[in-house]
Design a protein around this motif. Structure first.
Motif, short mmCIF file in Angstrom:
data_model
loop_
_atom_site.label_atom_id
_atom_site.label_comp_id
_atom_site.label_asym_id
_atom_site.label_seq_id
_atom_site.Cartn_x
_atom_site.Cartn_y
_atom_site.Cartn_z
N SER A 215 20.93 185.34 116.74
CA SER A 215 21.95 184.44 116.61
C SER A 215 22.82 185.90 116.87
O SER A 215 24.20 185.61 116.95
CB SER A 215 22.04 184.96 115.06
N ALA A 218 24.12 184.54 119.87
CA ALA A 218 25.26 183.62 119.92
C ALA A 218 26.24 183.26 119.19
O ALA A 218 27.08 183.14 120.17
CB ALA A 218 24.12 181.74 118.59
N LEU A 242 22.63 179.50 114.95
CA LEU A 242 23.64 180.02 115.47
C LEU A 242 24.94 179.28 114.80
O LEU A 242 25.88 179.77 115.99
CB LEU A 242 23.05 178.72 116.60
#
Length: 366
Positions: A215, A218, A242
């Motif tokens: 994450s 992301a 995400l």
């Protein structure tokens, strides 16, 4: 990215139950050296706790309770994203005498090495959730992952239509390039989106995979996407983690809630983002059903029985058809979040905290 797999739909009936916690766990009698006939033993290697919280909060307790109910010994460990640890855990499990090894691979290379070694030692093997391309697993248990992607693509198009979006620029935040499931999800949602790009109804925006489903990476990737295409009008995010990363960037730019975003896994975070209007949908995969299905199969194999499946999945790398059980995913939007609660996957107490309490009431969540 690797080509998606072709597979048939199937269902596997199972009746095992569930609950437990911890980073590694062993079943009753494991390693006890007690007298009498040796009980069957099942080993499970989970991939990490970063790509999705489900591995520790859902899969582990469901699997442990199912094995307890069946009266078999078991050892569940988590490799925490470390490929060397993954192989070390497998070696330890094989040495300890597991009859069946269930793995959720970190990548196909590592997974293949583990599966091949287990096979050479006469250990039955099952790919769980992710198929190991070129591997030697005897069975595969998962969801229909191309259908997961289709639900995401259809969900995004509905959200864009509902808000009256005209020729939106759609960004795609794909899952890990080493996870075959991410390839299947992309095959599913691109089967919906590609015709819209081709017709000019949508404009294809930035498209990038996120290593290890991370994450933090992301968010950095989506920051760059947003800089290169500040007019992004929709985001196909492959899972809730995400999606939340993209939402954080949009929030900084005061655009959260204005750009439809998809997700997957029906996490508390993802469902709360849906309640807040920052995420338009997620995909719920009833993990208990998946865990029960793989547990039933593993218990049969550990007891010397042949596994019962009614479908196959084609492995294009190994050029073989793997006997499989595929479960059906469900699209979740604000008006059916109750389905996830009714299933016991998330509780109202977990979801409806603080500011979300009023949003739960407004959404009719009981």
């Amino acid at each position: 990215m690797r080509k998606g797999l072709l597979f048939a739909t199937a269902a596997l009936s199972a009746t095992l139950l569930s609950t437990v916690t911890a980073c590694s766990s062993s079943g009753p009698g494991s390693g006890s050296g007690s007298a009498g006939a040796k009980k069957p033993k099942i080993g499970v290697i989970l991939p990490d706790s970063k790509s999705s919280v489900r591995w520790e909060t859902a899969d582990r307790p469901y699997l442990a309770a199912a094995f307890k109910a069946a009266g078999v010994d078991y050892d569940i460990q988590n490799a925490e994203g470390d490929k060397q640890a993954f192989q070390t855990i497998a070696d330890q499990m094989i040495t300890s005498g597991v009859n069946v090894l269930i793995i959720v691979n970190l990548d196909s290379g590592t997974g293949k090495a583990v599966l091949d070694k287990a096979k050479s030692q006469g250990v039955a093997t099952i790919d769980y959730d992710r198929l190991t391309l070129g591997g030697s697993a005897q069975y595969y248990v998962s969801f229909d992952n191309t259908q997961v992607g289709k639900l995401q693509g259809q969900g995004l198009t509905k959200c864009l239509s509902d808000m009256g979006a005209k020729n939106p620029v759609v960004a795609e935040l794909n899952g890990s390039p080493t996870d075959n499931n991410a390839t299947l999800f992309a095959a599913g949602y691109n089967s919906v989106l590609d015709p819209l790009y081709a017709s000019g109804e949508y404009t294809k925006g930035p498209n990038q995979s996120v290593p290890d489903w991370d994450s933090a990476q992301a968010q950095t990737i989506f920051e760059q996407m947003n800089t290169s295409a500040p007019n992004i009008g929709g985001v196909l995010a492959a899972n809730d983690g995400l999606a939340d990363a993209a939402i954080a960037v949009l929030r900084k730019n005061h655009r959260n809630g204005q750009v439809p975003i998809t997700g997957q896994d029906a996490t508390v975070q993802g469902l709360q983002n849906i309640l807040a209007g920052d995420q338009c949908m997620t995909v719920y995969k009833a993990v208990k059903k998946e865990a029960d299905a793989v547990s039933a199969l593993a218990v049969d194999l550990a007891g010397g029985k042949k596994g019962q499946t009614s479908a196959t999945v084609h492995d294009p790398t190994g050029n073989r058809d793997v006997p499989a059980a595929l479960l059906t995913p469900e699209a979740i939007v604000k008006n059916n979040i109750q389905d996830v609660i009714n299933d016991g996957f998330v509780t109202k107490a977990q979801l409806c905290t603080g500011d979300y309490d009023a949003l739960c009431t407004k959404a009719g969540i009981k």
